[in-house]
Design a protein around this motif. Structure first.
Motif, mmCIF file in Angstrom:
data_model
loop_
_atom_site.group_PDB
_atom_site.id
_atom_site.type_symbol
_atom_site.label_atom_id
_atom_site.label_comp_id
_atom_site.label_asym_id
_atom_site.label_seq_id
_atom_site.Cartn_x
_atom_site.Cartn_y
_atom_site.Cartn_z
ATOM 1 N N ASP A 66 47.189 -15.785 -12.838
ATOM 2 C CA ASP A 66 46.457 -15.452 -14.055
ATOM 3 C C ASP A 66 47.434 -14.984 -15.120
ATOM 4 O OD1 ASP A 66 44.392 -15.013 -15.781
ATOM 5 O OD2 ASP A 66 43.713 -13.150 -14.850
ATOM 6 N N LYS A 67 47.692 -15.856 -16.095
ATOM 7 C CA LYS A 67 48.616 -15.532 -17.179
ATOM 8 C C LYS A 67 47.846 -15.560 -18.495
ATOM 9 C CE LYS A 67 52.580 -17.765 -15.018
ATOM 10 N NZ LYS A 67 53.581 -18.837 -15.155
ATOM 11 N N PRO A 68 48.038 -14.552 -19.328
ATOM 12 C CA PRO A 68 47.360 -14.574 -20.632
ATOM 13 C C PRO A 68 47.928 -15.687 -21.511
ATOM 14 C CG PRO A 68 48.824 -12.674 -20.463
ATOM 15 C CD PRO A 68 48.837 -13.354 -19.132
ATOM 16 N N VAL A 69 47.039 -16.387 -22.202
ATOM 17 C CA VAL A 69 47.452 -17.452 -23.117
ATOM 18 C C VAL A 69 46.715 -17.267 -24.436
ATOM 19 C CG1 VAL A 69 47.973 -19.125 -21.303
ATOM 20 C CG2 VAL A 69 45.687 -19.038 -22.250
#
Length: 95
Positions: A66-69
């Protein structure tokens, strides 16, 4: 002697909101009897030393990290909205 009666079959059908005929109740009684017999056979299996499992296959987390984009720009979102006001999508009232 059957371990499940037609009355029990009809009661379960009623709880499930199913309408069944007498013939169906009789057929389901036999089918449920066979299911109970098969389940009882499992009690005869020697499970000593068998590790309990929750799934027959090895399960692992297969989701991506889960990576913020960066999200969509407000203008891009609103150009697809049929109605908008003040930077918000307007929807019909539900009350």
């Amino acid at each position: 002697m059957s371990r499940i009666s037609q009355e029990q079959v009809k009661h379960v059908a009623h709880l499930a909101r199913l309408s069944i005929t007498e013939e169906e109740a009789e057929r389901f009684q036999g089918q449920l009897e066979a299911i109970i017999t098969a389940a009882e056979q499992l009690n005869e299996v020697d499970t000593e030393g068998v590790i309990p499992t929750t799934h027959v296959l090895t399960m692992q987390n297969v989701m991506r990290e889960d990576k913020p984009v960066e999200g969509l720009k407000v203008e891009e979102v609103l150009k697809n909205a049929p109605d908008h006001e003040g930077g918000q999508v307007r929807v019909p009232s539900v009350f």
